[in-house]
Design a protein around this motif. Structure first.
Motif, PDB file in Angstrom:
ATOM      1  N   ARG A 100      26.935  40.794  47.129  1.00 52.95           N
ATOM      2  CA  ARG A 100      25.706  40.271  47.713  1.00 52.95           C
ATOM      3  C   ARG A 100      25.835  38.764  47.890  1.00 52.95           C
ATOM      4  NH1 ARG A 100      20.187  43.281  46.298  1.00 52.95           N
ATOM      5  NH2 ARG A 100      20.941  45.405  45.930  1.00 52.95           N
ATOM      6  N   ILE A 101      25.121  38.237  48.882  1.00 49.56           N
ATOM      7  CA  ILE A 101      25.147  36.790  49.087  1.00 49.56           C
ATOM      8  C   ILE A 101      23.782  36.187  48.755  1.00 49.56           C
ATOM      9  CG2 ILE A 101      27.063  36.663  50.693  1.00 49.56           C
ATOM     10  CD1 ILE A 101      25.200  36.805  52.990  1.00 49.56           C
ATOM     11  N   ASP A 102      23.816  34.913  48.485  1.00 51.39           N
ATOM     12  CA  ASP A 102      22.649  34.172  48.013  1.00 51.39           C
ATOM     13  C   ASP A 102      21.665  33.950  49.167  1.00 51.39           C
ATOM     14  OD1 ASP A 102      20.871  32.480  46.795  1.00 51.39           O
ATOM     15  OD2 ASP A 102      22.330  30.911  46.320  1.00 51.39           O
ATOM     16  N   GLY A 103      20.442  34.437  49.009  1.00 45.37           N
ATOM     17  CA  GLY A 103      19.412  34.245  50.017  1.00 45.37           C
ATOM     18  C   GLY A 103      18.439  33.132  49.685  1.00 45.37           C
ATOM     19  N   ILE A 104      18.671  32.429  48.572  1.00 47.52           N
ATOM     20  CA  ILE A 104      17.809  31.342  48.079  1.00 47.52           C
ATOM     21  C   ILE A 104      16.341  31.774  48.026  1.00 47.52           C
ATOM     22  CG2 ILE A 104      17.348  28.885  48.179  1.00 47.52           C
ATOM     23  CD1 ILE A 104      19.995  28.576  48.978  1.00 47.52           C
ATOM     24  N   PRO A 105      16.037  32.857  47.310  1.00 46.80           N
ATOM     25  CA  PRO A 105      14.629  33.227  47.159  1.00 46.80           C
ATOM     26  C   PRO A 105      13.919  32.270  46.195  1.00 46.80           C
ATOM     27  CG  PRO A 105      15.993  34.649  45.808  1.00 46.80           C
ATOM     28  CD  PRO A 105      16.939  33.773  46.590  1.00 46.80           C
ATOM     29  N   GLN A 107      31.111  38.750  53.721  1.00 51.82           N
ATOM     30  CA  GLN A 107      31.681  37.774  52.785  1.00 51.82           C
ATOM     31  C   GLN A 107      31.922  38.448  51.442  1.00 51.82           C
ATOM     32  OE1 GLN A 107      30.310  33.573  52.631  1.00 51.82           O
ATOM     33  NE2 GLN A 107      29.537  34.085  50.590  1.00 51.82           N
ATOM     34  N   THR A 108      33.131  38.381  50.938  1.00 56.48           N
ATOM     35  CA  THR A 108      33.464  38.995  49.653  1.00 56.48           C
ATOM     36  C   THR A 108      33.944  37.925  48.685  1.00 56.48           C
ATOM     37  OG1 THR A 108      35.757  39.434  50.286  1.00 56.48           O
ATOM     38  CG2 THR A 108      34.135  41.125  50.823  1.00 56.48           C
ATOM     39  N   GLY A 109      33.774  38.193  47.398  1.00 58.20           N
ATOM     40  CA  GLY A 109      34.347  37.318  46.386  1.00 58.20           C
ATOM     41  C   GLY A 109      33.437  36.230  45.860  1.00 58.20           C
ATOM     42  N   TYR A 110      32.400  35.854  46.614  1.00 66.06           N
ATOM     43  CA  TYR A 110      31.461  34.844  46.120  1.00 66.06           C
ATOM     44  C   TYR A 110      30.161  34.952  46.910  1.00 66.06           C
ATOM     45  CZ  TYR A 110      33.021  32.170  50.235  1.00 66.06           C
ATOM     46  OH  TYR A 110      33.330  31.774  51.508  1.00 66.06           O
ATOM     47  N   ASN A 111      29.084  34.337  46.374  1.00 72.66           N
ATOM     48  CA  ASN A 111      27.760  34.561  46.958  1.00 72.66           C
ATOM     49  C   ASN A 111      27.193  33.383  47.738  1.00 72.66           C
ATOM     50  OD1 ASN A 111      27.073  32.791  44.904  1.00 72.66           O
ATOM     51  ND2 ASN A 111      25.879  34.254  43.726  1.00 72.66           N
ATOM     52  N   ARG A 112      27.726  32.188  47.589  1.00 68.47           N
ATOM     53  CA  ARG A 112      27.147  31.010  48.243  1.00 68.47           C
ATOM     54  C   ARG A 112      27.282  31.134  49.762  1.00 68.47           C
ATOM     55  NH1 ARG A 112      26.486  25.586  46.301  1.00 68.47           N
ATOM     56  NH2 ARG A 112      25.056  24.574  47.763  1.00 68.47           N
ATOM     57  N   TYR A 113      26.156  30.926  50.465  1.00 70.39           N
ATOM     58  CA  TYR A 113      26.194  31.186  51.905  1.00 70.39           C
ATOM     59  C   TYR A 113      25.144  30.366  52.644  1.00 70.39           C
ATOM     60  CZ  TYR A 113      26.069  33.693  56.353  1.00 70.39           C
ATOM     61  OH  TYR A 113      26.128  34.008  57.686  1.00 70.39           O
ATOM     62  N   GLY A 114      25.575  29.543  53.592  1.00 73.90           N
ATOM     63  CA  GLY A 114      24.743  29.010  54.655  1.00 73.90           C
ATOM     64  C   GLY A 114      23.463  28.287  54.296  1.00 73.90           C
ATOM     65  N   ASP A 115      23.402  27.666  53.112  1.00 78.44           N
ATOM     66  CA  ASP A 115      22.091  27.258  52.608  1.00 78.44           C
ATOM     67  C   ASP A 115      21.621  25.873  53.046  1.00 78.44           C
ATOM     68  OD1 ASP A 115      23.932  25.952  51.055  1.00 78.44           O
ATOM     69  OD2 ASP A 115      23.340  26.844  49.168  1.00 78.44           O
ATOM     70  N   ILE A 142      14.444  39.527  44.977  1.00 85.34           N
ATOM     71  CA  ILE A 142      15.354  40.301  45.820  1.00 85.34           C
ATOM     72  C   ILE A 142      16.695  40.334  45.107  1.00 85.34           C
ATOM     73  CG2 ILE A 142      16.432  40.502  48.090  1.00 85.34           C
ATOM     74  CD1 ILE A 142      14.237  38.619  49.126  1.00 85.34           C
ATOM     75  N   GLY A 143      17.194  41.531  44.807  1.00 84.86           N
ATOM     76  CA  GLY A 143      18.455  41.607  44.077  1.00 84.86           C
ATOM     77  C   GLY A 143      18.304  41.014  42.690  1.00 84.86           C
ATOM     78  N   SER A 144      19.306  40.231  42.290  1.00 88.47           N
ATOM     79  CA  SER A 144      19.314  39.639  40.958  1.00 88.47           C
ATOM     80  C   SER A 144      19.835  38.211  41.035  1.00 88.47           C
ATOM     81  CB  SER A 144      20.197  40.463  40.018  1.00 88.47           C
ATOM     82  OG  SER A 144      20.297  39.861  38.737  1.00 88.47           O
ATOM     83  N   GLY A 145      19.054  37.270  40.529  1.00 89.10           N
ATOM     84  CA  GLY A 145      19.498  35.883  40.501  1.00 89.10           C
ATOM     85  C   GLY A 145      19.817  35.366  41.885  1.00 89.10           C
ATOM     86  N   PHE A 146      21.064  34.908  42.073  1.00 87.23           N
ATOM     87  CA  PHE A 146      21.508  34.404  43.368  1.00 87.23           C
ATOM     88  C   PHE A 146      22.329  35.435  44.139  1.00 87.23           C
ATOM     89  CE2 PHE A 146      21.265  30.208  41.007  1.00 87.23           C
ATOM     90  CZ  PHE A 146      20.047  29.862  41.585  1.00 87.23           C
ATOM     91  N   ASN A 147      22.257  36.697  43.735  1.00 91.64           N
ATOM     92  CA  ASN A 147      22.923  37.787  44.443  1.00 91.64           C
ATOM     93  C   ASN A 147      21.835  38.642  45.091  1.00 91.64           C
ATOM     94  OD1 ASN A 147      25.810  37.365  43.580  1.00 91.64           O
ATOM     95  ND2 ASN A 147      24.845  37.578  41.575  1.00 91.64           N
ATOM     96  N   ASN A 148      21.577  38.392  46.376  1.00 93.02           N
ATOM     97  CA  ASN A 148      20.369  38.926  46.998  1.00 93.02           C
ATOM     98  C   ASN A 148      20.593  39.803  48.219  1.00 93.02           C
ATOM     99  OD1 ASN A 148      19.741  35.551  46.573  1.00 93.02           O
ATOM    100  ND2 ASN A 148      18.765  37.047  45.222  1.00 93.02           N
ATOM    101  N   ILE A 149      21.440  39.378  49.150  1.00 92.56           N
ATOM    102  CA  ILE A 149      21.533  40.018  50.461  1.00 92.56           C
ATOM    103  C   ILE A 149      22.706  40.993  50.496  1.00 92.56           C
ATOM    104  CG2 ILE A 149      21.713  39.622  52.936  1.00 92.56           C
ATOM    105  CD1 ILE A 149      19.222  38.374  51.610  1.00 92.56           C
TER     106      ILE A 149
END
Length: 330
Positions: A157-162, A282-290, A142-149
């Motif tokens: 994009r925020i990290d969806g931990i795929p 959320q803007t500026g970084y991708n780490r989210y709620g993990d 999904i998306g690329s790397g840790f940029n998913n949602i």
């Protein structure tokens, strides 16, 4: 704790690891507290019996689960027992998903490991690959790397931990069989829409796990990710998760669903509920709620979920909510 009172005093321990245990996940088993992490420590066990009495000689053992494949981020999950603990001698089970697009992986599958611990003679302790279960096809790309949602109003994009199973791997005992419930995020439509693949595994108290049911929850065009899943004492299954709809004002928030034990296999049948609405992206970084997760209350029927959402102006908030599938009220 020193007593059964969660607000009372506790025994505390400090164990030295040779490598930082990134993204640690814990579980309770009959003979130990188990831990995994995104590191060389993919199978760690702490001596529960001694820790419960404050014994300063409590041991910790470090192992690596064999032949673990990943997309670069590893999160093998240990079985975490709710209700009655497994019988003495039951190995602790560990679970890992593998995508057939990854190097060295031929099929979409779940690998199951068994860790057997001998606290008296630790040289007898071992962890082995016990079974590989082929699943229905899925993609974790999904998306690329840790940029998913994708989100409303921003290209960030925020990290969806795929690519990993999300906490917890809940274990429960039943008359004649045991269950494990698991979930992870997948591309639900081959167009970068995040949905949640979930599974119920069963064994006949012999470690020979099979997939009893599986399904993907993606009832519309929204993203659903960061899920956690649990079963109650009636066999009902609850699933809660992060939610975002990029083509509207549905900012990152929290929602939930579930199924009753007698519902058609592979389906989440409970109407989706809103735990909290997000109010900004959320803007500026991708780490989210993990570190979101769901627990089962000692009453055996109330589910508790904790997760991140965004209030106005990107303020990060945590919401803790509960619901029962008998009344389905948050």
């Amino acid at each position: 704790g020193v007593t059964n009172d969660p607000t009372g005093s506790y025994y505390t321990y400090d164990f030295a690891l040779s490598q930082f245990p990134d993204y640690p996940k814990y579980s309770i088993w009959w003979d130990g507290y188990y831990m995994t992490s995104n590191s060389s420590h993919t199978a760690v066990v702490f001596e529960r019996e001694k820790m419960l009495t404050g014994d300063p000689n409590a041991q910790v053992l470090f192992y690596r689960a064999p032949s673990v494949r990943s997309s670069g981020f590893t999160n093998v999950l240990p079985a975490d027992a709710d209700g009655e603990l497994p019988p003495d001698g039951t190995p602790c089970y560990f679970f890992n998903i593998e995508d057939d697009s990854w190097n060295g992986v031929q099929k979409d599958q779940i690998k199951i490991y068994e860790m057997s611990v001998d606290w008296t003679n630790i040289s007898n302790t071992e962890i082995t690959l016990s079974k590989t279960l082929e699943t229905d096809a899925f993609s974790t790309a999904i998306g690329s790397g840790f940029n998913n949602i994708t989100q409303p109003g921003t290209n960030q994009r925020i990290d969806g931990i795929p690519g990993v199973l999300m906490y917890r791997a809940q274990y429960m005992r039943w008359m004649g069989y045991n269950t494990i419930v698991l979930n992870h995020v997948v591309d639900a439509n081959s167009l970068d829409q995040a949905g949640i693949r979930w599974y119920e595994l069963r064994d006949a108290d012999d470690g020979d796990w099979t997939i009893y049911q599986q399904g993907t929850y993606a009832p519309d065009g929204a993203h659903r990710w960061m899920g956690s899943i649990s079963m109650d004492v009636f066999g009902n299954i609850a699933l809660a998760y992060s939610y975002c709809y990029p083509d509207s004002n549905h900012y990152p928030g929290l929602r939930y669903t579930g199924r009753l034990s007698y519902d058609p296999l592979g389906e989440m049948t409970i109407d989706e509920g809103i735990a909290v609405k997000g109010l900004s992206s959320q803007t500026g970084y991708n780490r989210y709620g993990d570190y979101a997760h769901m627990s089962l209350d000692p009453d055996g029927e109330t589910f508790w979920y904790t997760g991140e959402y965004l209030s106005s102006n990107e303020n990060v908030k945590t919401r803790i909510f509960s619901y029962k599938l008998s009344g389905v009220n948050a």
